[in-house]
Design an enzyme around this catalytic site. Structure first.
Site, PDB file in Angstrom:
ATOM      1  N   ASP A  75      -8.300 -12.421   4.459  1.00 20.22           N
ATOM      2  CA  ASP A  75      -7.532 -11.111   4.216  1.00 20.22           C
ATOM      3  C   ASP A  75      -8.093  -9.877   4.056  1.00 20.22           C
ATOM      4  OD1 ASP A  75      -4.485 -10.873   3.161  1.00 20.22           O
ATOM      5  OD2 ASP A  75      -5.850  -9.605   1.661  1.00 20.22           O
TER       6      ASP A  75
ATOM      7  N   ASN B   7      -2.883   1.643   4.437  1.00 20.75           N
ATOM      8  CA  ASN B   7      -1.724   2.172   5.293  1.00 20.75           C
ATOM      9  C   ASN B   7      -1.020   3.245   4.652  1.00 20.75           C
ATOM     10  OD1 ASN B   7      -1.490   0.433   7.787  1.00 20.75           O
ATOM     11  ND2 ASN B   7      -0.660  -1.296   6.719  1.00 20.75           N
TER      12      ASN B   7
ATOM     13  N   ASP C 118      -3.149  -0.009  12.343  1.00 28.38           N
ATOM     14  CA  ASP C 118      -2.936  -0.957  13.460  1.00 28.38           C
ATOM     15  C   ASP C 118      -4.442  -0.784  14.238  1.00 28.38           C
ATOM     16  OD1 ASP C 118      -0.464  -1.488  13.224  1.00 28.38           O
ATOM     17  OD2 ASP C 118       0.264  -0.157  14.696  1.00 28.38           O
TER      18      ASP C 118
ATOM     19  N   GLU D 264      -1.920  -8.575   7.349  1.00 24.20           N
ATOM     20  CA  GLU D 264      -3.349  -8.405   7.327  1.00 24.20           C
ATOM     21  C   GLU D 264      -4.210  -9.688   7.285  1.00 24.20           C
ATOM     22  OE1 GLU D 264      -2.154  -7.619   3.058  1.00 24.20           O
ATOM     23  OE2 GLU D 264      -1.058  -7.616   5.139  1.00 24.20           O
TER      24      GLU D 264
END
Length: 319
Positions: free
Chosen positions: A176, A184, A193, A220
């Site tokens: 993770d 983000n 991205d 993620e």
């Protein structure tokens, strides 16, 4: 004109007549690789081992006729997607209907005309190629180009069964990206991205063996399947993955870990498959260990060997 798609494709001819085999082979060998079998039993064996792109199948053969060959091929997961064209002297409507109802894609009666055989073979080879391509794309994550969760479930099931037969250990690593939501929120989803793509390229670097695979698990999260890999080796690979991501030096000023760059947390679970365990068992343990890594401050590895169901109720151990 023959397309590039077809030049590396293979056609299996199943027919008990050497003359028929020779004739068909002469018609097609300039465009395709040719495999032959002179009986239904051998044809099934060759189809399973060679997995041709198309099968040309006679109906009238001793011991096992073409209908039975077709039925068995379509009942087998290994061969059921291979298109079958019947080429036969049986020209009654009932014969053709029976062949198509068993799963054949086409039916050509003898004596056949060469242009017709070539055209139909080309059409069905192209259709098979397109189908295979669509199926492959359905198993790939578009952003990272890694296999997706659906493919992970297929591979884990297959490798679990293989390791159970050989009584070998299998490990998985659940990964993770730390505090990715904050990344983000601060840098934007386009940067998010790009970050996912860079991490996806870095994670496989430590993997050395063809059987080792890594997948985009969702969001993620990533997950690796390591067949025939003991716990110590798996933990070392996880640490190498963590180091590779650290080397990317992707700024993350809003990270709450010990340094202001993108980092990952990893849970490593290992088991020797038996009657008491399932692939889901291993994934659940890896998930538990991943949360243990997060609770320990993130940017670290936590691992455990599965021994019994009680592992889920005991405090997870450090790697």
């Amino acid at each position: 004109m023959l397309t590039e798609v077809n030049k590396d494709k293979t056609v299996l001819i199943i027919d008990d007549s050497p003359i028929n085999i020779e004739h068909l082979a002469q018609v097609l060998k300039s465009d395709y690789g040719i495999k032959v079998a002179n009986s239904g039993e051998l044809g099934i064996e060759v189809a399973r081992s060679q997995r041709p792109d198309l099968i040309l199948l006679d109906i009238v053969m001793p011991n096992m006729d073409g209908y039975e060959v077709c039925r068995r091929l379509k009942a087998d997961d290994v061969t059921r997607k291979i298109p079958i064209i019947f080429i036969t002297t049986k020209n009654e409507i009932e014969d053709e209907t029976r062949g198509l109802s068993l799963g054949a894609v086409d039916y050509i009666t003898k004596p056949f005309r060469t242009p017709i055989v070539k055209a139909r073979v080309r059409t069905h080879i192209q259709l098979k190629h397109n189908s295979d391509l669509l199926e492959k794309l359905a198993l790939i994550d578009a952003l990272t180009n890694l296999p997706n969760r659906r493919r992970f479930e297929q591979i884990l099931k297959r490798e679990w069964a293989r390791c159970r037969r050989s009584q070998a250990s299998i490990s998985i690593i659940l990964i993770d990206i730390d505090h990715f939501k904050q990344f983000n929120d601060h840098y934007g989803h386009l940067a998010g991205d790009r970050c996912l793509s860079r991490v996806a390229r870095a994670l496989p670097i430590p993997l050395k063996r063809p059987a080792d695979s890594i997948f985009r698990y969702g969001g993620e999260e990533f997950i690796a399947v390591l067949p025939e890999t003991d716990h110590t080796v798996a933990v070392n690979l996880a640490e190498e993955m963590r180091a590779q991501v650290g080397k990317l030096l992707i700024p993350h000023t809003h990270s709450e870990t010990s340094h202001p760059y993108i980092s990952i947390s990893l849970g490593v679970a290992t088991a020797t498959p038996n009657a008491r365990s399932t692939p889901t068992t291993l994934v659940q343990l890896a998930d538990k260990l991943l949360y243990a890594a997060k609770n320990a401050g993130r940017n670290c590895v936590r691992g455990q060997v599965y021994k019994s169901d009680t592992d889920f109720y005991h405090k997870t151990a450090d790697a």
